[in-house]
Enzyme design. Structure first.
Site, PDB file in Angstrom:
ATOM      1  N   TYR A  51       0.812  -1.232   0.000  1.00  0.00           N
ATOM      2  CA  TYR A  51       0.000   0.000   0.000  1.00  0.00           C
ATOM      3  C   TYR A  51       0.841   1.275   0.000  1.00  0.00           C
ATOM      4  O   TYR A  51       2.032   1.236   0.185  1.00  0.00           O
ATOM      5  CB  TYR A  51      -1.091  -0.015   1.072  1.00  0.00           C
ATOM      6  CG  TYR A  51      -0.764  -0.047   2.542  1.00  0.00           C
ATOM      7  CD1 TYR A  51       0.448   0.322   3.082  1.00  0.00           C
ATOM      8  CD2 TYR A  51      -1.780  -0.440   3.433  1.00  0.00           C
ATOM      9  CE1 TYR A  51       0.651   0.306   4.453  1.00  0.00           C
ATOM     10  CE2 TYR A  51      -1.578  -0.457   4.804  1.00  0.00           C
ATOM     11  CZ  TYR A  51      -0.363  -0.080   5.305  1.00  0.00           C
ATOM     12  OH  TYR A  51      -0.171  -0.098   6.646  1.00  0.00           O
ATOM     13  N   GLU A  52       0.170   2.358  -0.287  1.00  0.00           N
ATOM     14  CA  GLU A  52       0.815   3.677  -0.378  1.00  0.00           C
ATOM     15  C   GLU A  52       1.867   3.706  -1.487  1.00  0.00           C
ATOM     16  O   GLU A  52       2.934   4.311  -1.355  1.00  0.00           O
ATOM     17  CB  GLU A  52       1.437   4.026   0.986  1.00  0.00           C
ATOM     18  CG  GLU A  52       1.536   5.497   1.307  1.00  0.00           C
ATOM     19  CD  GLU A  52       0.252   6.255   1.055  1.00  0.00           C
ATOM     20  OE1 GLU A  52      -0.804   5.842   1.542  1.00  0.00           O
ATOM     21  OE2 GLU A  52       0.321   7.253   0.318  1.00  0.00           O
TER      22      GLU A  52
END
Lengths: 599, 599
Positions: free
Chosen positions: B439-440
């Site tokens: 994620y990110e």
């Protein structure tokens, strides 16, 4: 999520060109192992794996196995699949024909084992354990024991377990405390609690034959005072029918990170003082009996690493072909590109692929060495082959299971956010794979086995032979010219570094008891990766020769060469660089006091 | 299983010697940040982390968060812990004082953030997301928006979320389809479905401020047609009180491999055509607004990698000190040795430790660069610092999260069979950590950011400056003599290889669009590991100077030197060897047709 599809073509290629199937079929007892027989076996096995075992894998993870009142229930469909497995004759395909086994070489069994484990790791554990018991009883059982147990174990009508671990005795098997007291009738009464017993109980087979390590009265401390016992769930009458339920039970099952469908039991023996066991082999020689099955059990776990990696790879390729994101250079404008065309995704897939093909070479070769060790024409050939098999075993077990975890993790990464969601199924491989570097001797133990036992085995002959084989490949590559010559340089660097590391270990181990253990893990990684490169290079040379000989399957053969080149350029260099870590010595490992290691 | 104990001493050491706390306190706005204030903050934070958050971590994993009728329930104790977090003033410690924030430097916040995440990763995600929204509204909100939302977000009375991802738009944010239609009153009506929304709903805070990316009518395709909207769960009246429930809801939560307690929501906006949103920043400039929070959010995820590694390390050390197996050389005979004295176990622990200390250096330095970028005395200083912060961000995010997974896996391994059993708790770190490389911005995206944007940033100045800093360390080590001089040679090799790799990328990227993407991932690993070695070497030089200056804490300072030496000898060499893979080029990546990648 597609079901598992066995890479039959690559399996056959490795069997032919690395395991030497043609030569194996000339060995005593393998006359029936012709190429088309092997093809038929692989084809049938791939169907059973893909159609029966694979669809049960994810539901099995979700349901898990459960215990109630000492009775274990495996997931729905499990028992029927096991029955199909038994009826298909798959359980005993490498067992001797005199016990109704298939008498197939280990090398071929590696391929079917890979299929079962790739399709359904949790399921495949059950026959893997039975296999260990078959070998142990074959090697150490009396004629009467063999007659009583082997046919049923070979068919799979009965399953088996291995009972080593106790809570205080894990890697240190010698610390176990379970007891065996002699009974008047020549049998023994077993008592004690064992943990981490894979398929310790289930209802898939009529009976379960537990092999249990225990101490007899007055036995010496440590591993020299351990004996092995046959402890059936249901006692077996002399006519082969089942008798009374033995005094043993499954106390509980572990909640684990993965392999949820495989029941990992705490087993209690002799709660009522009446657990009947039969000595297998000699008293106090239990460890030797265990070692008999250790080689093949460790190799079997290595196969599991390969298998889970292959399954994860297949799913990652499928996802990467399907999922579209962004715009890769050279791809059609105005539409999102399947992520398989992005260089970084392709890097992940090629890294998985190259490692998987290298592992397959190592594992099948290791199996073939066992075949030559048991079926070779003369004692010397057999001894040499056994030496090589023993050298390769810790590499197969540790390298392939470390890579199993790494590749399953990469497969999650290829899936992006969807990989972290259980629905996708790829997370299961990441969770399942994590046990593999641990059980059947942790990978740290494998590395110690390599530097502590295998380097010195038979005066270091197997190691020398492996170096000679690798040098042969280096030369072959150089002679083949062009892209092969570039590989020759890369492989030569790796082999030289491995030799230097080996020499350092030979020189320093005698002076400092920490020297070899300190470098063991990077040394194993370095050794195995170099062997992997060597075997892929051999494959590439064979492929080149076949292409030049006008072979038809050009895409497949060209891919073999590319995969070897990728391995040399992308994977081998960091392994070669482990020369530094191996030869750095133990000083910095121990320079910080253990109390200061915590915050 | 002991609760988390924050490594306050090492945190302070890194703040002082790598982040340059003393210099930071001289910057505009940081006058209140004196050494003893920082000590007090770290001390209090460590208590909250260890006593409140840590005990909730495992129960939270077991219970998980659940949704019913659109309402999400977090695990027992979660809401009270959040309340304590808010009351302790922890939520806004780095926010500006004008919004009642603590006005602390990012560098110091890295330490507290590390604590929350090490204690309880799932819990800490909630304030991490709020932090991103605070920064975005600060940078792009109107005065009215800032007045309306910031104080409540800074205090934590309200939480926030980031809504980027849609099922067809993951890494490729530009593919999103959610819509925003203008309403008569100047607000907008939002519609669309977002997935993977962390803490998309919960009852821990009075309100949740969703930041939602959507397209306005007639917006250009791709990332240039995306706008950012403030979409509150409860509309906020002009007097600051809460008004009507907005037309948005949590549709479902994902079943994930890990971070079970953190609700990962599918969010639906505007099912009834009445979801009110307010444009944040300019129309079609939503990506720029997202980039504002991107640097700190990515750094925040890097901290999570460090944090989960530290937690896993602590538990592995504790287990290794406690668990006895076998007999290590030189240890008392007749009893089993704590496994921490076995060389291979010590290798695992030292590898974890050295990487963790290197990560901490990188992360805190990255935070300090952001502080200098925002509080530096003049525009040039600020620009230079921002360049360095931007260069370091993909390293912090990708390297620290890859290592988070690797180290959690090693911690499982240290536990042997017990590591695979959920009861031990170490498996949770292995499962939780797996989201971090995803994620990110996946770590592949980070690597592309490094080679595609960061190498060319400001004419390559930040990269040059980093090389100059590293050369300075190489010289410093050489001048310090003895064991330091050996490190100088090792670091110099790594820096030279990294330079060669960088030059190769500069030369080849313009000619082949695949060249840089093909080498991006190994290049990032190589870069980050070399920076890690450089920062540990700097730490060692500082420690040596302090020892020579008569500092009292000799054990700690000597350990700093050993850890740096271990890193140079054991970890750096394989990173240096990535020069080959980086410069190998994309040819073998693409030489096998994608259709042949599957079996």
């Amino acid at each position: 999520m597609a079901e598992y599809s066995a890479p039959v073509k690559d399996m056959r290629f490795v069997l032919d060109n690395i395991a030497g199937l043609d030569d194996l079929s000339k060995l005593d007892g393998f006359a029936h192992v012709e190429g088309d027989v092997v093809d038929a076996i692989l084809e049938e096995a791939s169907k059973f794996a893909g159609n029966v075992l694979s669809p049960l894998n994810k539901p099995g993870d979700l349901t898990g196995s459960h215990v109630k009142d000492g009775v274990v229930t495996t997931p729905p469909g499990w028992k029927e699949a096991y029955q199909g497995f038994v009826e298909g004759g798959w359980n005993g395909i490498s067992a001797p024909e005199e016990y109704d086994g298939g008498g197939l070489p280990q090398a071929v069994t590696m391929a079917t084992l890979e299929m079962w484990n790739a399709a359904n790791l949790s399921f495949a554990l059950c026959p893997l354990l039975t296999q260990g018991a078959i070998e142990s009883i074959r090697a150490h059982g009396t004629k009467e024991q063999q007659d009583k147990y082997l046919k049923k174990l070979v068919s799979g009508e009965w399953a088996a377990t291995m009972n080593l671990t106790e809570s205080q005795a894990g890697s240190d098997v010698g610390a176990l405390r379970s007891k065996a007291e002699p009974a008047a009738d020549g049998s023994w009464r077993i008592s004690g609690q064992k943990i981490f017993i894979t398929y310790g109980d289930h209802e898939m087979s009529e009976n379960i034959i537990h092999l249990v390590l225990a101490r007899t009265p007055g036995a010496p401390a440590g591993t020299r005072g351990i004996s092995l016992f046959i402890v059936p769930k249901y006692l077996v009458n002399d006519n082969g029918t089942l008798g009374a339920r033995n005094d043993l039970k499954c106390v509980s099952l572990e909640e684990k990170i993965g392999i949820h469908a495989s029941p990992t039991a705490v087993m209690s023996y002799g709660d009522n003082g009446n657990c009947v066991g039969y000595l297998l082999g000699e008293e106090n020689k239990g460890m030797a009996c265990m070692f008999t099955m250790m080689n093949s059990a460790r190799l079997g776990v290595g196969v599991q690493g390969l298998a889970v990696a292959e399954r994860a790879y297949q799913q990652a390729v499928e996802y990467a072909r399907d999922r579209r994101q962004g715009q890769a250079p050279g791809m059609p404008k105005g539409e999102m590109t399947p992520i398989i065309h992005h260089a970084d995704v392709r890097r992940m897939l090629m890294t998985m692929r190259a490692n998987i093909e290298a592992m397959r070479c190592l594992i099948y070769l290791n199996g073939a060495c066992l075949d030559r060790a048991h079926h070779g024409p003369d004692a010397e050939t057999r001894e040499i082959a056994m030496g090589m098999a023993e050298l390769l075993t810790p590499l197969s077990k540790a390298w392939c299971t470390d890579l199993g975890v790494e590749i399953a993790s990469t497969a999650v990464q290829v899936h992006g956010g969807m990989g972290f969601v259980e629905e996708t199924g790829v997370g299961q491989y990441y969770r399942d794979a994590r046990i593999l570097p641990i059980y059947e001797g942790t990978n740290g133990i494998q590395a110690l086995d390599l530097v502590g036992r295998k380097l010195g085995l038979r005066g270091g002959e197997p190691v020398k032979q492996m170096f000679a084989d690798m040098q042969e490949t280096v030369k072959g590559l150089a002679a083949a010219g062009d892209e092969m010559a570039a590989m020759s340089l890369q492989l030569n660097l790796a082999v030289s570094a491995l030799k230097d590391a080996t020499d350092w270990l030979y020189s320093n181990a005698p002076n400092d008891p920490h020297a070899a253990p300190a470098g063991a893990t990077p040394y194993l990684r370095m050794f195995a990766t170099t062997v992997g490169g060597h075997l892929l290079a051999k494959s590439a040379l064979k492929a080149k020769a076949m292409l030049e000989g006008g072979a038809s399957d050009t895409d497949f053969l060209k891919a073999k060469i590319v995969t070897a080149r990728f391995f040399m350029g992308q994977i081998l260099p960091t392994a070669t660089a482990l020369l530094g870590p191996v030869t750095e010595g133990p000083e910095t490992l121990f320079a910080i006091d253990e109390e200061l290691l915590s915050a």
